[in-house]
Design an enzyme around this catalytic site. Sequence first.
Site, mmCIF file in Angstrom:
data_model
loop_
_atom_site.group_PDB
_atom_site.id
_atom_site.type_symbol
_atom_site.label_atom_id
_atom_site.label_comp_id
_atom_site.label_asym_id
_atom_site.label_seq_id
_atom_site.Cartn_x
_atom_site.Cartn_y
_atom_site.Cartn_z
ATOM 1 N N GLU A 49 0.793 -1.274 0.313
ATOM 2 C CA GLU A 49 -0.045 -0.017 -0.042
ATOM 3 C C GLU A 49 1.021 1.246 -0.055
ATOM 4 O OE1 GLU A 49 -0.516 -2.493 2.023
ATOM 5 O OE2 GLU A 49 -2.525 -3.186 1.635
ATOM 6 N N PHE A 111 -10.698 -7.882 14.208
ATOM 7 C CA PHE A 111 -9.807 -8.115 13.034
ATOM 8 C C PHE A 111 -9.748 -7.091 12.258
ATOM 9 C CE2 PHE A 111 -8.548 -10.359 9.148
ATOM 10 C CZ PHE A 111 -7.252 -10.768 9.582
ATOM 11 N N GLN A 112 -8.580 -6.703 12.073
ATOM 12 C CA GLN A 112 -7.956 -5.649 11.095
ATOM 13 C C GLN A 112 -8.666 -4.345 11.450
ATOM 14 O OE1 GLN A 112 -8.004 -7.227 7.197
ATOM 15 N NE2 GLN A 112 -5.961 -7.872 7.603
ATOM 16 N N LYS A 161 -17.339 -1.181 6.596
ATOM 17 C CA LYS A 161 -17.835 -2.114 5.650
ATOM 18 C C LYS A 161 -19.435 -2.361 5.608
ATOM 19 C CE LYS A 161 -17.080 -7.097 4.188
ATOM 20 N NZ LYS A 161 -16.285 -8.131 4.538
ATOM 21 N N MET A 482 24.062 9.347 1.653
ATOM 22 C CA MET A 482 23.977 10.465 2.423
ATOM 23 C C MET A 482 24.425 10.384 3.740
ATOM 24 S SD MET A 482 23.633 13.471 2.001
ATOM 25 C CE MET A 482 22.555 14.468 0.782
HETATM 26 C C1 LIG Z 1 12.491 5.826 5.113
HETATM 27 C C2 LIG Z 1 13.730 6.585 5.563
HETATM 28 N N1 LIG Z 1 14.474 6.017 6.342
HETATM 29 C C3 LIG Z 1 15.940 6.746 6.457
HETATM 30 C C4 LIG Z 1 16.187 7.669 6.130
HETATM 31 C C5 LIG Z 1 17.529 8.310 6.230
HETATM 32 N N2 LIG Z 1 18.245 8.598 5.172
HETATM 33 C C6 LIG Z 1 18.271 9.588 4.093
HETATM 34 S S1 LIG Z 1 19.285 9.488 2.958
HETATM 35 C C7 LIG Z 1 19.632 7.954 3.458
HETATM 36 C C8 LIG Z 1 20.472 7.334 2.490
HETATM 37 C C9 LIG Z 1 20.100 6.860 1.121
HETATM 38 O O1 LIG Z 1 20.975 5.863 0.676
HETATM 39 P P1 LIG Z 1 20.728 5.538 -0.934
HETATM 40 O O2 LIG Z 1 19.281 5.215 -1.362
HETATM 41 O O3 LIG Z 1 21.676 4.393 -1.245
HETATM 42 O O4 LIG Z 1 20.999 6.916 -1.630
HETATM 43 P P2 LIG Z 1 22.493 7.668 -1.743
HETATM 44 O O5 LIG Z 1 22.554 8.834 -0.685
HETATM 45 O O6 LIG Z 1 23.604 6.496 -1.508
HETATM 46 O O7 LIG Z 1 22.595 8.132 -3.085
HETATM 47 C C10 LIG Z 1 18.967 7.582 4.623
HETATM 48 C C11 LIG Z 1 19.353 6.107 5.265
HETATM 49 C C12 LIG Z 1 15.231 8.256 4.991
HETATM 50 N N3 LIG Z 1 15.337 9.563 4.468
HETATM 51 N N4 LIG Z 1 14.170 7.654 4.793
#
Ligand SMILES: Cc1ncc(C[n+]2csc(CCOP(=O)(O)OP(=O)(O)O)c2C)c(N)n1
Length: 575
Positions: A49, A111-112, A161, A482
């Site tokens: 979803e 449920f749910q 529902k 990042m």
């Molecule tokens: C759902 C979620 N979990 C954690 C983060 C924290 N976060 C921001 S950027 C990042 C790294 C992203 O890695 P990747 O997709 O490999 O991209 P890159 O930065 O290497 O280009 C994380 C863990 C986030 N923004 N969203």
Amino acid sequence: MKLNGGQALMKSLELEGVDVLFGLPGGATLPLYDPLIDSSIRHILVRHEQGAGHMAEGYAHVTGRAGVALVTSGPGATNIVTPLCDAYMDSIPLVVITGQVPYAAIGTDAFQEADTTGITMSVTKHNFLVTEAQDIPQVIHDAFHIATTGRPGPVLVDIPKDIVDPNNPRSGLDWHEPDGHDLPGYNPATEVDPELIRRAADLIVAAERPVIYSGGGILKARAAEALRDLAELTEIHVVTTLMNRGGFPDDHPLCLGMPGMHGNYTAVTALQESDLLITLGARFDDRVTGKVDAFAPHAKIIHVDIDAAEIDKVRRADVGMRGDCRAVIEALVAELRGRSGLHTVDRSSWNQTISGWQERYPLTYEQSAPGEALKPQFVLEQLRDGTPDDTIVVSGVGQHQMWTSQWWKFNHPYTWVNSGGLGTMGFAVPAAIGAKVGRPDRMVWAVDGDGCWQMTSQELVTAAAERIPVKIAILNNAYLGMVRQWQEMFYDERYSEVYLSPDLPDYVGWSRAMGCEAFRVEDVDEVESVIAKANEIDDRPVVVEFRVESAEKVFPMVPSGRSNSDIVVDPSQQG
Ligand SMILES: Cc1ncc(C[n+]2csc(CCOP(=O)(O)OP(=O)(O)O)c2C)c(N)n1
């Protein structure tokens, strides 16, 4: 005409002009899925979803119309909370319909069962729990009105529902077409105050170092053309925030590009040194201001926003105007056209300063030597140059998002789709699918990180099954890049829990298993030809894995919590 609630819902959606629903059925929505068979609405069956929500967002980003998702109660509803929050932060019009346990079972831990309106209260513009079948047509009509007017946002409609189940007497209703809205307290701004327009014009005429600070509200208000008129009439430079990339063309001589934490030097510094910020549909987000107390210390502020709550929220405005950006800009342009002294202030020194910064601090990176891993910036330049000018570009969240925003040239509105406010990893793949459904005539490329891709890649099964030919570029740097960058710069290179491995999973094998065409690119000489090959495939999704340099960092950067004056440029430009 006698209908049951399920039929009434489908009819109401058709009346709102809905052409596609993104969803996944369950016990509580069985009675809604049954009448769908007889409806003109296309349904796209997602694999999770969260995917339905982001697809609806992608659709809304590129069409300006509400995206619609239909999910079941309990876990179906909780799985869509992230897209709701994402849409709320980025002011994206969505209507999400959730199934709910029968009315009499609410509160029994059935449920749910989940308290969906309670859970989503703070991440929706409004939400409804419908208790009588008779109310369905009006509630749906109101939901679309609220989602798409004023400051757009997500609206949730929770439907028990029993009121849609044809076997339950509570589901019967006399069909009536809704007429108007009775929504006390909901009055989206429509009027422009001429006195405030005059005061804003006074400030613009007198400013020596003005900058237009334009945000996502420009796109929401369909005000890109009006913005261009204003910039050209006044000859004032424009910065486009992450949410407004494409809202003012990057190839325009007055365009400064993106400001903020990873904005380019000139955009960041022009805001910082300006004496007037003409703030249009932007909200002084912390990623733009850096340390708020130190942001643009000499600037007077004109602030235009459709949402009165934004004005004076972060930065006090000298002229604050609640209003639709397009209407306000058009009024401002008309007022300024009537002014004789429009160009009496000499701004040549400011303009020279700006071009000096542009010359001294362009975006830059060091090319990789032969045999070394690809540079992500190089891949993006090749993608940008190897695709049509009006390609829709969708990104995930992380370094690849910032590089894409920096290195692409966005010359058209509604060609850049990303998760700005919430920063949701896993946004790109489903949002790209939704964007392609909304604009099947356009090429849609997503640029994703290896970390992000692993969060929602299963939606490529949806894309393959539905023959939605999106193209995904994975910039595989084998890291949560990042986070790695921050650990490198601010945690003494102590790389805690950010390594992902370049080979696990096998991105090409996984993509093929999902019904996609897939390629891996490691060699500089192959980048261009593989992009060309991917562009030609139009009958299924394509995934291209680019093996990129792990150590590459995004510059410029304003370290978190610091003043924009402390911007760190590329190492080659330092000193
Ligand atoms: C759902 C979620 N979990 C954690 C983060 C924290 N976060 C921001 S950027 C990042 C790294 C992203 O890695 P990747 O997709 O490999 O991209 P890159 O930065 O290497 O280009 C994380 C863990 C986030 N923004 N969203």
